[in-house]
Motif scaffolding. Structure first.
Motif, short mmCIF file in Angstrom:
data_model
loop_
_atom_site.label_atom_id
_atom_site.label_comp_id
_atom_site.label_asym_id
_atom_site.label_seq_id
_atom_site.Cartn_x
_atom_site.Cartn_y
_atom_site.Cartn_z
N GLN A 9 7.74 13.74 18.68
CA GLN A 9 8.57 14.90 19.04
C GLN A 9 10.04 14.52 19.22
O GLN A 9 10.89 15.39 19.33
CB GLN A 9 8.05 15.55 20.33
CG GLN A 9 6.73 16.30 20.17
CD GLN A 9 5.54 15.42 20.50
OE1 GLN A 9 5.64 14.19 20.54
NE2 GLN A 9 4.40 16.04 20.74
N ASN A 18 3.92 23.38 19.91
CA ASN A 18 5.31 23.05 20.18
C ASN A 18 6.23 24.18 19.73
O ASN A 18 6.45 24.38 18.53
CB ASN A 18 5.69 21.75 19.45
CG ASN A 18 7.16 21.38 19.63
OD1 ASN A 18 7.87 21.99 20.45
ND2 ASN A 18 7.62 20.39 18.89
N VAL A 23 12.92 17.25 20.58
CA VAL A 23 13.37 17.05 21.96
C VAL A 23 14.88 16.77 21.99
O VAL A 23 15.35 15.85 21.30
CB VAL A 23 12.63 15.88 22.61
CG1 VAL A 23 13.16 15.60 24.01
CG2 VAL A 23 11.13 16.16 22.66
N GLU A 27 16.92 15.71 27.49
CA GLU A 27 15.51 15.73 27.86
C GLU A 27 14.83 14.43 27.46
O GLU A 27 13.96 13.91 28.19
CB GLU A 27 14.81 16.92 27.20
CG GLU A 27 13.43 17.22 27.77
CD GLU A 27 13.47 17.74 29.20
OE1 GLU A 27 12.44 17.63 29.89
OE2 GLU A 27 14.53 18.24 29.64
N CYS A 239 7.26 17.33 25.05
CA CYS A 239 8.57 17.89 24.72
C CYS A 239 9.46 18.01 25.95
O CYS A 239 10.67 18.18 25.81
CB CYS A 239 8.41 19.26 24.07
SG CYS A 239 7.60 19.24 22.46
N HIS A 240 8.86 17.92 27.13
CA HIS A 240 9.61 18.08 28.38
C HIS A 240 9.09 17.07 29.41
O HIS A 240 7.90 16.73 29.41
CB HIS A 240 9.46 19.49 28.95
CG HIS A 240 9.91 20.57 28.03
ND1 HIS A 240 11.23 20.87 27.83
CD2 HIS A 240 9.20 21.40 27.22
CE1 HIS A 240 11.33 21.87 26.96
NE2 HIS A 240 10.11 22.21 26.57
#
Length: 281
Positions: A9, A18, A23, A27, A239-240
């Motif tokens: 990602q 997603n 990303v 982040e 992703c986070h």
């Protein structure tokens, strides 16, 4: 900590669940800092993951072990130059692990090139990323070295567990890494958000949804980990940072499940457990 951080990602908008895309920089930095704080010690990347290598290389990641994968379709004469380019992009002098992204790219000449890189101290363990037990059987029949293997496993896809391959690999002294624990995020999605492709598998997915009804989808997906003591690292992508925090929290509170419970969830339908066969667009 048996979790490793996947980086696809960081270079691609990857994963069926997603919706955030690649990303962003701030982040990415937060995710790496949190991974370090949590005790995650391994990064998994690949030459085919867009610009993930260069993004990692622009950050201080020397305290992480790094496993990389060669570009699919690579030929033996290209190996040295490709590895040198990866090292440059990653800001490294050595890869802790290097895998073939596809087992069909293997050849004696290719492993001769990898052995040279090992002798030069540029590569640690070598091996392959596989998609089926049959690939592993053919690999060993052909006599290729296998120090590190990455394979898929999750609540639906239990082929390597049920076939005894994990025990066999452990007996061979091979380090095992598991990917696809969330099946590209499918196992974390609410049932009404799953694409139409999965409607033919409503019975299998309903069985999963109804299992341990008081547990979250994340906790259920991670509950396979205690059943796989042979596995060194479970590669998870996020992703986070809050997703990584949630994974780590659930991981810290896992309890073993009865083997017959897990076996009842297993599915061998390729169109369900193999993302390459999904038709979701």
């Amino acid at each position: 900590m048996r979790l490793a951080l996947g980086t696809v990602q960081f270079g691609l908008a990857y994963g069926i669940s997603n919706s955030a895309g690649e990303v962003p920089d701030d982040e990415l930095d937060t995710i790496l800092a949190l991974a370090r704080q949590l005790g995650v010690d391994t990064l998994d990347t690949a030459q085919a993951y867009g610009n993930a290598e260069s993004r990692l290389g622009s950050r201080p990641t020397a305290d992480f072990r790094l496993v990389n994968k060669l570009a699919p379709g690579i030929r033996p004469p290209e190996v040295n130059a490709c590895v040198q380019s990866s090292l440059q992009r990653l800001g490294r002098t050595r890869l802790d692990g290097l895998l073939l992204h596809r087992s069909q790219d293997a050849s004696p000449a290719l492993f001769e090139a990898l052995a040279t890189l090992q002798q030069e101290g540029k590569v640690g363990k070598t091996g392959v990323s596989v998609y089926s037990p049959e690939e592993l059987a053919l690999w060993l029949e052909q006599g290729y070295p296998l120090e590190l293997v990455q394979l898929p496993a999750n609540l639906l896809d239990q082929r390597f567990l049920r076939s005894g391959w994990l025990d066999r690999l452990q007996d061979l002294g091979c380090e095992i890494h598991v990917r696809s624990l969330f099946l590209q995020g499918l196992l974390l999605m609410q049932s009404d958000l799953r694409p139409d492709h999965f409607h033919p598998f409503s019975e299998q997915l309903a069985r999963l949804d109804g299992w341990q009804p008081h547990s979250s989808p994340l906790h259920k997906a991670l509950s396979l980990i205690p059943a796989l003591p042979q596995v060194s690292r479970f590669v998870v992508g996020v992703c986070h940072a809050h997703e990584l925090a949630a994974i780590a929290s659930a991981y810290a509170h896992l309890h073993p499940c009865h083997d017959n419970e897990l076996a009842a969830l297993a599915c061998d339908e390729p169109a369900l457990i193999n993302p390459a066969l999904w038709k979701t667009s």
